[in-house]
Enzyme design. Structure first.
Site, PDB file in Angstrom:
ATOM      1  N   GLU A  76       0.808  -1.213   0.000  1.00 16.94           N
ATOM      2  CA  GLU A  76       0.000   0.000   0.000  1.00 16.94           C
ATOM      3  C   GLU A  76       0.849   1.273   0.000  1.00 16.94           C
ATOM      4  OE1 GLU A  76      -2.629  -3.278   0.935  1.00 16.94           O
ATOM      5  OE2 GLU A  76      -0.698  -2.677   1.820  1.00 16.94           O
ATOM      6  N   HIS A 126     -11.226  -5.269   7.701  1.00 13.63           N
ATOM      7  CA  HIS A 126     -11.988  -5.110   6.467  1.00 13.63           C
ATOM      8  C   HIS A 126     -13.262  -4.306   6.702  1.00 13.63           C
ATOM      9  CE1 HIS A 126      -9.529  -8.693   5.934  1.00 13.63           C
ATOM     10  NE2 HIS A 126      -9.739  -8.678   4.642  1.00 13.63           N
TER      11      HIS A 126
END
Length: 327
Positions: A63, A132
């Site tokens: 990321e 998540h």
């Protein structure tokens, strides 16, 4: 009149990306599995085949590298649209976001800007693990130099996404995945924008104002409908959290004198507190009751057995509305 399609929210994301890729050759879309696979939620499905591997491509699972690459592209004239597969995966890139994307314009005295739109599915309700499912929008609103957008309808999603991609500064575009496929709406085929920084009153009312955004807009409207005939509820969908449409918030509150803020993020340090404080500062003379907050809890996001209890739903929002009105 433009032709329309009956789209879900995630289809509106794809349609918005497609329109901007067609419109501007400097737009590129990339992230983990967004190319050939079309993304974990299929938000980019088919774009790789249509626009090719130089415009829509996969990245390593890194990321910080994804966002760092996007910042470099943006600083030199491109309009990258990187995706964080889930918002909870963005933490390794946080230094890039707040130390570089948000500050490059200021640091360079506007020699450089970062026209980057960082897409991230966020929020709970889909039976996924905690990283998540988190709602951490307050992280990004605290950082000067970032705009933060959270759509709640397919039509707004396409227009807000286009406006974000065209914006000269970095935008964190948070997509509430709970409602990715929850309902459909007629969305124009043509490209269009919805202005950033403008709230939308989804329901007019006179007794109490409910301020919310993203996936919480639908249960807030449901609660308002359930109370219809007893309490006249106004529901204001903020849509953009930074810059916040403070004028709309204050004007709605002046009309009703009562407020309920609904968000699925934890209560402590959440945007509900900022909204309540601003109401106190700007409209205290109109206030008839304390501002009520209906939120997630100050815990890690729970696993699926307690997920529905954690997230605000219509019955809990109704209780908050009654609390504000019956004070």
């Amino acid at each position: 009149m433009s032709d329309t399609q009956n789209l879900t929210l995630v289809q509106a994301v794809r349609d918005g990306l497609k329109g901007e890729l067609e419109r501007d050759e400097d737009v590129v879309v990339f992230g983990e599995d967004v190319g050939k696979n079309g993304g974990v939620f299929r938000a980019t499905q088919g774009l790789y085949d249509e626009f090719g591997e130089e415009r829509v491509f996969d990245t390593p699972l890194a990321e910080s590298g994804i966002v760092g690459t996007a910042i470099g592209m943006a600083a030199y004239g491109m309009k990258p649209v990187p995706e964080m597969q889930f918002s909870g995966f963005a933490y390794p890139a946080f230094d890039q976001i707040v130390s570089h994307a948000a500050r490059l314009r200021t640091r360079s005295r506007s020699r450089f800007s970062v026209p980057m739109t960082l897409r991230m599915p966020y929020g709970g309700g889909i039976r996924a693990p905690e990283h998540h499912s988190e709602s951490k929008e307050a992280f990004y609103t605290h950082e000067a130099g970032l705009k933060v957008v959270v759509p709640s309808t397919p039509r707004d999603t396409k227009g807000l996404l286009a406006a974000s991609i065209r914006d000269p500064d970095p935008v964190v575009f948070m997509e509430p995945k709970l409602i990715y496929r929850a309902f459909r709406e007629e969305v124009p085929d043509e490209t269009y924008t919805v202005e950033l920084g403008e709230a939308k009153t989804r329901r007019e009312g006179s007794d109490v104002s409910v301020f919310t955004w993203g996936a919480m807009t639908r249960p807030s409207l449901e609660a308002a409908e359930n109370l219809d005939g007893d309490i006249d509820v106004e529901v204001v969908d903020l849509r953009t959290l930074s810059p916040m449409d403070w004028d709309s918030i204050v004007e709605s509150f002046k009309k009703t004198g009562r407020a309920v803020v609904v968000h699925e993020a934890p209560k402590t340090g959440g945007l509900g507190a900022e909204i309540a404080a601003t109401i106190q500062e700007e409209a205290l003379g109109y206030q008839k009751a304390p501002v009520t907050r209906v939120t997630g809890f100050d815990t890690p996001f729970p696993l699926y057995a307690l997920e529905d209890y954690y997230m605000p739903e219509a019955a809990r929002i109704e209780d908050g509305i009654r609390e504000a009105v019956e004070f």
